[in-house]
Design an enzyme around this catalytic site. Structure first.
Site, short mmCIF file in Angstrom:
data_model
loop_
_atom_site.label_atom_id
_atom_site.label_comp_id
_atom_site.label_asym_id
_atom_site.label_seq_id
_atom_site.Cartn_x
_atom_site.Cartn_y
_atom_site.Cartn_z
N ASP A 85 94.40 67.86 44.51
CA ASP A 85 95.60 68.71 44.57
C ASP A 85 96.79 67.75 44.64
O ASP A 85 97.46 67.62 45.64
CB ASP A 85 95.50 69.59 45.82
CG ASP A 85 96.72 70.48 45.99
OD1 ASP A 85 97.53 70.58 45.06
OD2 ASP A 85 96.86 71.06 47.09
N SER A 86 96.98 67.06 43.52
CA SER A 86 97.92 65.95 43.49
C SER A 86 99.30 66.41 43.09
O SER A 86 99.45 67.42 42.39
CB SER A 86 97.43 64.92 42.48
OG SER A 86 97.24 65.56 41.23
N HIS A 130 96.30 77.93 43.96
CA HIS A 130 95.26 77.58 44.93
C HIS A 130 93.93 78.28 44.65
O HIS A 130 92.86 77.70 44.81
CB HIS A 130 95.78 77.84 46.35
CG HIS A 130 96.87 76.90 46.75
ND1 HIS A 130 98.11 77.31 47.18
CD2 HIS A 130 96.91 75.54 46.72
CE1 HIS A 130 98.86 76.24 47.42
NE2 HIS A 130 98.17 75.17 47.15
N ASP A 170 99.67 71.05 52.32
CA ASP A 170 100.27 72.35 52.59
C ASP A 170 99.26 73.38 53.09
O ASP A 170 99.64 74.42 53.61
CB ASP A 170 100.96 72.88 51.32
CG ASP A 170 100.03 72.87 50.12
OD1 ASP A 170 99.03 73.62 50.13
OD2 ASP A 170 100.29 72.12 49.17
N ASP A 224 96.06 56.88 52.09
CA ASP A 224 96.13 56.90 50.65
C ASP A 224 94.78 57.37 50.09
O ASP A 224 93.72 56.90 50.53
CB ASP A 224 96.44 55.48 50.15
CG ASP A 224 96.36 55.38 48.64
OD1 ASP A 224 97.24 55.96 47.97
OD2 ASP A 224 95.42 54.74 48.12
N GLY A 225 94.83 58.28 49.13
CA GLY A 225 93.60 58.87 48.60
C GLY A 225 92.66 57.86 47.99
O GLY A 225 91.43 57.91 48.18
N GLU A 281 95.70 63.62 53.14
CA GLU A 281 97.12 63.86 52.85
C GLU A 281 97.90 62.69 53.41
O GLU A 281 97.98 62.51 54.63
CB GLU A 281 97.56 65.18 53.51
CG GLU A 281 99.05 65.43 53.50
CD GLU A 281 99.67 65.36 52.11
OE1 GLU A 281 99.30 66.18 51.27
OE2 GLU A 281 100.51 64.47 51.87
#
Lengths: 283, 283
Positions: free
Chosen positions: B155-156, B62, B86, B137-138, B106
């Site tokens: 951050d896939s 991160h 997360d 969906d991104g 997310e």
């Protein structure tokens, strides 16, 4: 058959690698030696149950043990390798025509024989006339030496079992004595990630700092070793590993590498904050 | 009970971690989510059988996703995080008072709920008023956006399953469009070591190079991820990651970190020769 080798990283973590064939398995006078064939890592040399090297990533470990010091002093002529019976370090050293003498102190003759048979790409370098192999204990070999080498590379196993004496304050002091005034000592320095190994990193660093005026730690990605984050020690009587790099001179030698390059040299000494703190605690 | 979790790195390599307790195991609309308690890594979040993060080393991942870009442009105000349910990326972003808006896309609401319950040290950051979570969906979220963000962090998960669309040329083009003229895109970039992943690294790099004028790859040691050698992409419309670092400005912010520091910044862009070659092949 579904055959898996487990390399224990800690009591509760292990790397499991599927084995195609066990080529060799025998107890020497010093240790238990296995050679395994795997699909992902090629041949693996296992000593006392731990991965010593794999064909896929040994170049990373051996290049980092050799070329960092050579880029700081490309005039190195006399080299002592403690351990290194697999020939990987010597293969890298042999890339330098300027090196005259390579003494290898490998306590275990069977290890050399096994590597010559199963890992000839590395071990055949040991047959060169520049190379002398001494099957002795490293501490005993070095005890009487004074002002003999430009470079000592400690390619030791883990700090327990056969290699234990190579992790003592006394041994580092003997290395200091055996080096010329501009001498460099490089050692494999374990991993900072898992707690028990991080503690070993600290103990080693503390002892080396007490033995040499200039001490820095650098790092490399070695996926087959526990955590994949591996440290190396650079200790010297005179040269600073960053300030004294001879970038042009080293690049002019045109040494073939697959990991090391002088543009990496500074980067590998830039340690993560948590590793810096680990080391500073004992400086 | 002797309970072990196996994280498959390849068909023939796996990392095995002893499990003390399985806290959670459920299929969401998108994926299967598990939370395990382990001694070595603390809690582990597992998605579709792969380690997403562990309490012990998530800080590395991160910090590397966030602080590299922030040191290049410490004036970043508007940030989009694709994935990141997360809360780990958001926790790092929240260290900057200057950031006004953090949009998190997310797709899986259950992932956020699970992390809030079992990993609150990370996920509680998602509750801050600066943060807006979109369970979409991104690709769909970003399609209509134009000139909206200073920074996009991808951050896939892995490039198959739920996250597949996040690894396409089209998606990187949409990110380019959604960024301001000085915008930066950071993506997790897989590992260069195992063959299948190295191939993914190449495919991603090729598509990003086609989408942005300035593209560099950097790396970090993440022991719980396959091989421990993990890459990240830095893509930008204007800033060069090394030439344009604002070292003094970033250090003046006094951001607490355990891995990243500006003295590492150059080092992490210095890739091993074999990784450079892998990338150059597709540039």
């Amino acid at each position: 058959m579904d055959l898996w080798f487990n390399d224990e990283h800690t009591d509760t973590v292990k790397l499991s690698i599927k084995v195609e064939e066990q080529f060799f398995s025998q107890q020497s006078s010093e240790q238990h030696i296995d050679v395994l064939q795997t699909r992902e890592f090629g041949k693996i040399l296992v000593v006392d149950g731990d991965i010593m090297l794999t064909e896929k990533d040994e170049f990373i470990y051996h290049e980092l043990l050799v070329h960092v010091a050579m880029a700081v002093n490309p005039n190195i002529k006399e080299v002592l390798v403690i351990g290194g019976g697999d020939g990987g370090v010597v293969r890298e050293l042999m890339k330098y025509d300027s090196i005259d003498i390579i003494d290898v102190v490998e306590i275990d003759p069977l290890l050399v024989d096994v590597c010559k048979k199963y890992l000839p790409e590395m071990a055949s370098s040991l047959d060169h006339e520049k190379v002398h192999i001494y099957h002795e204990d490293g501490v005993r070999f070095i005890r009487s030496l004074d002002d003999e080498y430009d470079l000592i590379i400690i390619d030791s196993p883990n700090p327990y079992g056969a290699g234990e004496g190579l992790f003592t304050r006394e041994f580092y002091g003997l290395c200091h004595k055996a080096l010329h005034d501009n001498g460099i000592m490089i050692n494999q320095h374990e991993s900072p990630f898992y707690r028990d190994e991080a503690f070993m990193v600290q103990r080693m660093h503390q002892k080396i700092v007490q033995s040499f005026p200039i001490v820095k730690v650098y790092q490399g990605f070695i996926p087959s070793y526990p955590s994949g984050h591996w440290l190396f020690g650079f200790a010297s009587k005179a040269y600073h590993p960053l300030d004294d790099i001879k970038e042009e001179a080293w690049n002019a030698l045109d040494i073939p590498t697959r990991y090391y390059a002088t543009r990496l040299h500074k980067g590998i000494f830039a340690l993560p904050v948590y590793v810096e703190e680990l080391l500073k605690d004992v400086e």
